[in-house]
Scaffold this motif. Structure first.
Motif, PDB file in Angstrom:
ATOM      1  N   SER A   1      -1.014  -2.446  -4.145  1.00  0.00           N
ATOM      2  CA  SER A   1      -2.043  -2.577  -3.112  1.00  0.00           C
ATOM      3  C   SER A   1      -3.264  -3.324  -3.648  1.00  0.00           C
ATOM      4  CB  SER A   1      -2.448  -1.198  -2.591  1.00  0.00           C
ATOM      5  OG  SER A   1      -2.869  -0.354  -3.653  1.00  0.00           O
ATOM      6  N   ALA A   2      -3.589  -3.132  -4.933  1.00  0.00           N
ATOM      7  CA  ALA A   2      -4.693  -3.897  -5.523  1.00  0.00           C
ATOM      8  C   ALA A   2      -4.354  -5.384  -5.580  1.00  0.00           C
ATOM      9  CB  ALA A   2      -5.005  -3.365  -6.921  1.00  0.00           C
ATOM     10  N   ALA A   3      -3.087  -5.709  -5.914  1.00  0.00           N
ATOM     11  CA  ALA A   3      -2.669  -7.111  -5.922  1.00  0.00           C
ATOM     12  C   ALA A   3      -2.707  -7.705  -4.523  1.00  0.00           C
ATOM     13  CB  ALA A   3      -1.256  -7.225  -6.505  1.00  0.00           C
ATOM     14  N   ALA A   4      -2.304  -6.920  -3.505  1.00  0.00           N
ATOM     15  CA  ALA A   4      -2.361  -7.390  -2.119  1.00  0.00           C
ATOM     16  C   ALA A   4      -3.802  -7.636  -1.691  1.00  0.00           C
ATOM     17  CB  ALA A   4      -1.699  -6.369  -1.195  1.00  0.00           C
ATOM     18  N   PHE A   5      -4.697  -6.744  -2.085  1.00  0.00           N
ATOM     19  CA  PHE A   5      -6.119  -6.933  -1.796  1.00  0.00           C
ATOM     20  C   PHE A   5      -6.624  -8.227  -2.439  1.00  0.00           C
ATOM     21  CE2 PHE A   5     -10.637  -6.465  -2.549  1.00  0.00           C
ATOM     22  CZ  PHE A   5     -11.113  -5.863  -1.399  1.00  0.00           C
ATOM     23  N   GLY A   6      -6.233  -8.465  -3.680  1.00  0.00           N
ATOM     24  CA  GLY A   6      -6.646  -9.692  -4.353  1.00  0.00           C
ATOM     25  C   GLY A   6      -6.090 -10.938  -3.676  1.00  0.00           C
ATOM     26  N   PHE A   7      -4.850 -10.864  -3.201  1.00  0.00           N
ATOM     27  CA  PHE A   7      -4.248 -11.989  -2.483  1.00  0.00           C
ATOM     28  C   PHE A   7      -5.044 -12.321  -1.223  1.00  0.00           C
ATOM     29  CE2 PHE A   7      -1.439 -13.470   0.899  1.00  0.00           C
ATOM     30  CZ  PHE A   7      -0.811 -14.556   0.307  1.00  0.00           C
TER      31      PHE A   7
ATOM     32  N   SER B   1      -0.432  -2.022   3.944  1.00  0.00           N
ATOM     33  CA  SER B   1      -0.843  -0.688   4.381  1.00  0.00           C
ATOM     34  C   SER B   1      -1.946  -0.707   5.434  1.00  0.00           C
ATOM     35  CB  SER B   1      -1.297   0.135   3.174  1.00  0.00           C
ATOM     36  OG  SER B   1      -2.336  -0.532   2.479  1.00  0.00           O
ATOM     37  N   THR B   2      -2.935  -1.567   5.306  1.00  0.00           N
ATOM     38  CA  THR B   2      -4.049  -1.578   6.265  1.00  0.00           C
ATOM     39  C   THR B   2      -4.155  -2.890   7.023  1.00  0.00           C
ATOM     40  OG1 THR B   2      -5.641  -2.411   4.627  1.00  0.00           O
ATOM     41  CG2 THR B   2      -5.361  -0.034   4.767  1.00  0.00           C
ATOM     42  N   LEU B   3      -3.247  -3.807   6.812  1.00  0.00           N
ATOM     43  CA  LEU B   3      -3.365  -5.133   7.407  1.00  0.00           C
ATOM     44  C   LEU B   3      -3.376  -5.073   8.931  1.00  0.00           C
ATOM     45  CD1 LEU B   3      -3.506  -8.126   6.523  1.00  0.00           C
ATOM     46  CD2 LEU B   3      -1.034  -8.222   6.845  1.00  0.00           C
ATOM     47  N   LEU B   4      -2.565  -4.193   9.514  1.00  0.00           N
ATOM     48  CA  LEU B   4      -2.464  -4.085  10.968  1.00  0.00           C
ATOM     49  C   LEU B   4      -3.401  -3.037  11.543  1.00  0.00           C
ATOM     50  CD1 LEU B   4       1.414  -4.320  11.311  1.00  0.00           C
ATOM     51  CD2 LEU B   4      -0.258  -6.130  11.646  1.00  0.00           C
ATOM     52  N   GLY B   5      -4.296  -2.530  10.736  1.00  0.00           N
ATOM     53  CA  GLY B   5      -5.276  -1.572  11.217  1.00  0.00           C
ATOM     54  C   GLY B   5      -4.948  -0.131  10.890  1.00  0.00           C
TER      55      GLY B   5
ATOM     56  N   ALA C   1      -3.769   2.286   1.444  1.00  0.00           N
ATOM     57  CA  ALA C   1      -4.950   2.310   2.306  1.00  0.00           C
ATOM     58  C   ALA C   1      -6.170   2.828   1.543  1.00  0.00           C
ATOM     59  CB  ALA C   1      -4.677   3.176   3.531  1.00  0.00           C
ATOM     60  N   LEU C   2      -5.970   3.846   0.699  1.00  0.00           N
ATOM     61  CA  LEU C   2      -7.076   4.359  -0.111  1.00  0.00           C
ATOM     62  C   LEU C   2      -7.577   3.310  -1.098  1.00  0.00           C
ATOM     63  CD1 LEU C   2      -5.801   7.977  -0.872  1.00  0.00           C
ATOM     64  CD2 LEU C   2      -7.639   7.313   0.687  1.00  0.00           C
ATOM     65  N   ILE C   3      -6.639   2.578  -1.709  1.00  0.00           N
ATOM     66  CA  ILE C   3      -7.040   1.544  -2.668  1.00  0.00           C
ATOM     67  C   ILE C   3      -7.812   0.428  -1.957  1.00  0.00           C
ATOM     68  CG2 ILE C   3      -6.179  -0.203  -4.273  1.00  0.00           C
ATOM     69  CD1 ILE C   3      -5.981   2.662  -5.298  1.00  0.00           C
ATOM     70  N   PHE C   4      -7.331   0.007  -0.781  1.00  0.00           N
ATOM     71  CA  PHE C   4      -8.042  -1.028  -0.025  1.00  0.00           C
ATOM     72  C   PHE C   4      -9.462  -0.577   0.314  1.00  0.00           C
ATOM     73  CE2 PHE C   4      -4.292  -3.417   0.178  1.00  0.00           C
ATOM     74  CZ  PHE C   4      -4.506  -4.607   0.865  1.00  0.00           C
ATOM     75  N   THR C   5      -9.598   0.686   0.751  1.00  0.00           N
ATOM     76  CA  THR C   5     -10.923   1.201   1.101  1.00  0.00           C
ATOM     77  C   THR C   5     -11.824   1.267  -0.131  1.00  0.00           C
ATOM     78  OG1 THR C   5      -9.950   2.525   2.876  1.00  0.00           O
ATOM     79  CG2 THR C   5     -12.150   3.127   2.141  1.00  0.00           C
TER      80      THR C   5
ATOM     81  N   THR D   1     -11.975  -4.894   4.091  1.00  0.00           N
ATOM     82  CA  THR D   1     -10.666  -4.272   3.959  1.00  0.00           C
ATOM     83  C   THR D   1      -9.547  -5.181   4.444  1.00  0.00           C
ATOM     84  OG1 THR D   1     -10.887  -3.260   6.145  1.00  0.00           O
ATOM     85  CG2 THR D   1     -11.610  -1.957   4.266  1.00  0.00           C
ATOM     86  N   TYR D   2      -9.902  -6.314   5.067  1.00  0.00           N
ATOM     87  CA  TYR D   2      -8.913  -7.263   5.603  1.00  0.00           C
ATOM     88  C   TYR D   2      -7.954  -6.565   6.553  1.00  0.00           C
ATOM     89  CZ  TYR D   2     -10.850  -9.749   1.636  1.00  0.00           C
ATOM     90  OH  TYR D   2     -11.716 -10.318   0.742  1.00  0.00           O
TER      91      TYR D   2
END
Length: 447
Positions: free
Chosen positions: A40-46, A176-180, A215-219, A229-230
């Motif tokens: 999830s951290a890598a996805a956030f970075g992407f 995890s959070t991309l679609l809300g 979702a927690l990591i994104f937040t 949070t994208y």
């Protein structure tokens, strides 16, 4: 009286949930939880990288070259250059840059480690330059590929079933959070993969665990970096009218219109994709330039920014609904046409996902129809999003949830109308979809 034959007792049917009660499944859940953090951290970075590239290419670079703002023609050379980079990536790097978005959102399992750089590069070039494509498909592939790669590096004798579950969990964490909501991402992945029965329970538990951790990591990363949070969020949602006979009539009409428009986008994208595959570099560059020309036409015709036609539409959905009063019906029709053309062109050549552009096209179309009697803004928007989403994805449950859960309490009001629009669009779009090529009908040989 003849004796009743006595045979061996019938074997008990196998317990499909026996694997969940094993120690190995508990270990699998722990591994899923641990993998959810770095993936999830890598996805956030992407997503952060894509956002920074969009700001750099469309805001900072024009200003650095002396322009007061971003010229309307600016996307033409930029998308042509992106097309060149994407074409070279597809041709020379393993994996062909990931799956072809014109063929829908298809879950084909986790890619190999060798394919991950090409998938990431093609997606970053496409999304960063403003192609009308979403980030969900590359995130799904990258999340699953990274999960399998990490576990196999630590445990080389990983069983295929465990590898499939971990790959799916990695994809859950990435979107995890991309679609809300993590639930929306879970429904999208489960429906796209066609997983049901006992297998759904086996995969869903670690998948939801990874999505929740993601979702927690994104937040947390949003709070730490302030980048966002994208996540797909709709801010101001107007009050929706309660469904009536006129509303159900509009549901039928929007379902039919979305299926026809979706079939046009899909068929044209597949038609262009066949031409792109024959002359990858030249045609992809030309396609990128045509996407830029489409945005220029919209900006010249309406006086609005060319950016409304570009990008996936994820960040523009909320402002579009909140600012719908500032759009005339004619402007919205031009926006739908130009966005649909750019969407079809991008599907044929670039790499990304088809979800968000379909939602934007449907939402804008619903708002345009809301200028007519008998249809309120929120109902038209929700029905357009759901009907267009299912026309492009062929995932009815995901389409209904996307169109209603994002509207908050108003989504419950319009849900019956959305269901009717989605079902009509789904059935008709399946009839209008091009027939798949079977083994007995091989595709024609290229010249």
């Amino acid at each position: 009286m003849p004796a009743t034959p006595v045979g061996p007792p019938a074997a008990a049917p196998p317990d499909p949930f026996a694997v969940i009660r094993t120690r190995g499944y508990a270990v699998l859940l722990v591994m899923t939880a641990l993998l959810g953090i770095p993936i999830s951290a890598a996805a956030f970075g992407f997503l952060a990288l894509v956002s920074e590239l969009q700001s750099l290419t469309y805001t900072d670079l024009p200003r650095g070259l002396g322009f007061d703002g971003t010229p309307s023609w600016w996307p033409i050379p930029l998308l042509a250059l992106a097309g060149l980079l994407v074409a070279l990536t597809i041709r020379y790097l393993p994996g062909s840059g990931g799956h072809k978005p014109a063929e829908g959102l298809v879950a084909k399992g986790a890619p190999s480690a060798a394919e991950l750089p090409g998938i990431a590069l093609a997606a970053v070039a496409s999304l960063g330059a403003g192609a009308v494509i979403g980030p969900e498909a590359p995130l799904i592939a990258l999340g699953g590929g990274l999960a399998v790669f990490a576990v196999r590096a630590a445990k080389r004798d990983l069983q295929p079933n465990a590898s499939a579950v971990l790959g799916a969990a990695g994809s859950f964490a990435a979107v995890s959070t991309l679609l809300g909501s993590p639930l929306l991402g879970a429904f999208l992945l489960m429906e796209a993969a066609g997983i049901g029965g006992a297998m759904m329970g086996i995969i869903l538990a670690p998948g939801l665990l990874a999505a929740g951790i993601g979702a927690l990591i994104f937040t947390g990363l949003d709070s730490w970096t302030g980048l966002g949070t994208y996540s797909l969020v709709l801010g101001q949602v107007p009050q929706a009218d309660r469904p009536d006979i006129a509303g159900f009539g509009w549901a039928l009409a929007i379902g039919v219109a979305s299926a026809v428009l979706g079939a046009g986008i899909h068929r044209s994208a597949l038609f262009l994709q066949a031409r792109v595959d024959r002359r990858r570099v030249v045609v992809t560059v030309l396609t990128g330039a045509l996407v830029g020309v489409t945005a220029l036409v919209y900006a010249t015709w309406t006086g609005n920014g060319a950016s409304e036609v570009l990008y996936s539409g994820q960040d523009a959905l909320g402002p579009l609904l909140a600012g719908q009063a500032g759009y005339t019906a004619g402007t919205l029709v031009v926006l739908v046409v130009c966005k649909a053309v750019a969407y079809s062109l991008s599907l044929s050549s670039f790499r990304g996902g088809p979800v968000f552009p379909s939602m934007f096209v449907g939402g804008a179309g619903g708002l345009a129809l809301a200028h007519l009697p008998g249809l309120d803004v929120t109902s038209g928007f929700a029905m357009g999003v759901g009907a267009m989403c299912v026309a492009m994805l062929k995932l009815p449950m995901t389409a209904v949830l996307l169109a209603t859960l994002l509207l908050g309490t108003q989504g419950l009001t319009v849900m019956p109308l959305v269901i009717v629009a989605v079902v009509v669009s789904y059935v008709l779009s399946l009839r209008l979809a091009p027939a798949p090529v079977t083994a007995s009908e091989p595709p024609p040989a290229s010249p």
